[in-house]
Design an enzyme around this catalytic site. Structure first.
Site, short mmCIF file in Angstrom:
data_model
loop_
_atom_site.label_atom_id
_atom_site.label_comp_id
_atom_site.label_asym_id
_atom_site.label_seq_id
_atom_site.Cartn_x
_atom_site.Cartn_y
_atom_site.Cartn_z
N TYR A 1 12.39 8.14 14.71
CA TYR A 1 12.28 7.87 13.27
C TYR A 1 13.35 8.65 12.51
CZ TYR A 1 10.11 8.12 8.58
OH TYR A 1 9.85 8.07 7.23
N ARG B 1 0.84 -1.19 0.00
CA ARG B 1 0.00 0.00 0.00
C ARG B 1 0.88 1.25 0.00
NH1 ARG B 1 -0.42 1.85 5.42
NH2 ARG B 1 0.45 0.36 6.92
#
Length: 261
Positions: A151, A19
């Site tokens: 992150y 996706r």
């Protein structure tokens, strides 16, 4: 001279390819003629995009990564391209969670790509044509990223890892990083709000919009192709021109003028 890229004899593996950005990357390789395998922890709700072969795997587990990617190599006889796209993070300020939660973000965005790349290294290094690895990085790795600090740190580490791999594994295996800015996916509304919100965020980008997943895919195909045969250890920024410094916006708002001055 035609710039058409033909990968009809190649096998490309895209992690997190079911996706969003990953599906755009898988589609670009399929359009270029490659046989595409997508990997993710969970199967897609419908058949894998673009006729890709789906393999379920948690790449944070080194043994699982080696087993699944070894099975791909056995099934197809080779692996020519690995795109390490799987990753992501929730919004979480550093002081609002324990170290173990931030460590999971680093594990997904740095250690999982390391596991996958080590798993395909033995395959690519035995192929006369070698192979190409593309790390999907982020602009968060090159600037402060409040709310997604772990992150950003992982993505910074990923670029460094790619540069070292490019040196250690040359000349057979090329390793590059595609550094992404904001991309419009089916989950964009979770980050930027409704269509007006997405458009407003897009106007902060010099090119005036967010990237499309297919554009990320086109850049990956280029880096994996013979058109980029002398590019290794590089970081290609795909961010629409980047982010204008905040002080320019403040100056503009203060005097009603444009960016210049």
């Amino acid at each position: 001279m035609s710039m058409t890229v033909d990968l009809s004899d190649r096998v490309a593996v895209v992690t997190g390819g079911t996706r969003g950005v990953g599906a755009g990357i898988a589609g670009a390789f399929a359009q270029a003629g490659a046989r595409v395998v997508v990997c993710a922890r969970r199967p897609p709700p419908r058949p894998a995009p673009h006729g890709a072969d789906f393999r379920a795997v948690d790449l944070r587990d080194p043994a699982a990564a080696a087993e699944v990617l070894g099975a791909v190599a056995e099934a197809y006889g080779r692996i020519d391209v690995l795109v390490n796209n799987a990753g992501g993070t929730p919004y979480r300020l550093l002081g609002e969670a324990g170290a173990e939660r931030h460590a999971r973000v680093v594990e997904l965005n740095l250690l999982a790509p390391l596991n996958a790349t080590l798993a395909v290294h033995g395959v690519m290094s035995r192929q006369p044509e070698g192979g190409a690895v593309v790390m999907i990085g982020s602009v968060s790795g090159g600037r402060p990223s409040p709310g997604t600090a772990a992150y950003g740190a992982a993505k910074a580490g990923l670029e460094s890892l790619a540069r070292s791999m490019a040196v250690e594994w040359a000349p057979l295996i090329r390793v590059n990083t595609l550094v992404l800015g904001m991309v419009r996916t089916e989950s964009a509304h979770l980050h930027y709000g409704d269509e007006d919100g997405v458009a407003a965020v897009g106007r902060t980008v010099p090119l005036g919009r967010l990237a499309e997943p297919a554009e990320v895919g086109d850049a990956c195909v280029f880096l994996a192709s013979d058109r980029a045969r002398y590019i290794s250890g590089a970081s290609l920024h795909l961010h629409g021109g980047g982010e204008a410094p905040a002080f320019l916006a403040a100056a503009r708002d203060g005097r009603g003028a444009g960016w210049a001055g």
